[in-house]
Scaffold this active site. Sequence first.
Site, PDB file in Angstrom:
ATOM      1  CD  GLU A  34      -2.908   0.831   2.498  1.00 24.85           C
ATOM      2  OE1 GLU A  34      -3.385  -0.291   2.764  1.00 24.85           O
ATOM      3  OE2 GLU A  34      -3.132   1.845   3.176  1.00 24.85           O
TER       4      GLU A  34
ATOM      5  CG  ASP B  40      -1.808   4.652   2.987  1.00 22.62           C
ATOM      6  OD1 ASP B  40      -2.670   4.347   2.183  1.00 22.62           O
ATOM      7  OD2 ASP B  40      -1.565   4.028   4.041  1.00 22.62           O
TER       8      ASP B  40
ATOM      9  CD  GLU C 111      -4.310   7.483   6.199  1.00 17.66           C
ATOM     10  OE1 GLU C 111      -5.298   6.737   6.306  1.00 17.66           O
ATOM     11  OE2 GLU C 111      -3.377   7.510   7.026  1.00 17.66           O
TER      12      GLU C 111
END
Length: 293
Positions: free
Chosen positions: A106, A108, A110
């Site tokens: 993953e 990411d 955010e």
Amino acid sequence: MASSLWFLCLGFSLLASGARGATPRKPVDVPFGRGYVPTWAFDHIKYFNGGSEIQLSLDKYTGTGFQSKGSYLFGHFSMQIKMVPGDSAGTVTAFYLSSQNSEHDEIDFEFLGNRTGQPYILQTNVFTGGKGNKEQRIYLWFDPTKDYHSYSVLWNLYQIVFFVDDVPIRVFKNSKDLGVKFPFDQPMKIYSSLWNAEDWATRGGIEKTDWAKAPFVASYKSFHIDGCEASVNAKFCESQGKRWWDQKEFQDLDTAQFRRLRWVREKFTIYNYCTDRVRLPSVPPECQRDRDI
Ligand SMILES: *[C@@H]1O[C@H](CO)[C@@H](O)[C@H](O)[C@H]1NC(C)=O
């Protein structure tokens, strides 16, 4: 403070504009429906101009999200986002790539909202083989709720680069030689979502989402995907090694990009797992490389 920051950025971009870096091509304005579909709470996504622009909304009943139709092994993925304005504390807007298995990879972004006038935090993370714990957190050098900015990921066999506009804010080098797993054989889909994370997002859950301010709305456009499309279980991509992102100039940052990254490190970084000896008593191997920046 704000204006001196701004001058700093201006001076910096003038300085940097002379050097021709290996910045991925300018994404074109691709409409939502070309590469993406809603994932859940379809009625919380609104479409404008034939889907060239969309809005996600979060209320006390639900958030919403979308995902790419295809899965990709390597490439360049970006979208332009205007974050939830005003009192966005407790909300998280995410843009990430993820494989769909248990030992998943993953990548990411955010964006953690905040009370009106207080700065957003951008947290990045990388998961390899199901393991994360590689958080970095920065403040942005602009207000991400005022205008669209582009957020992108360049992923090849050599590195994963997180860009905010043209500025590399993080590099995760392939450190296989140091025994660190690197995402290379699990195709990923691209996801984005807006949800309520008041339990952790705001300084460990101190500030709660103010539902009187709902709905919280994030806007998106320019859904650019330039990757090697692969079936979910593919271990490699047919065109691997031959695409633009495999070429020499994308295998490492150039001097101008390193300078920009260092600027982000020095001026805007508020947390880096590489330097957190309380949580990680021994320095993670890939962080040795990180230190050279
Ligand atoms: C919110 O603003 C406060 C005060 O400026 C700051 O300490 C914090 O890092 C900001 N971000 C979040 C997500 O709490």
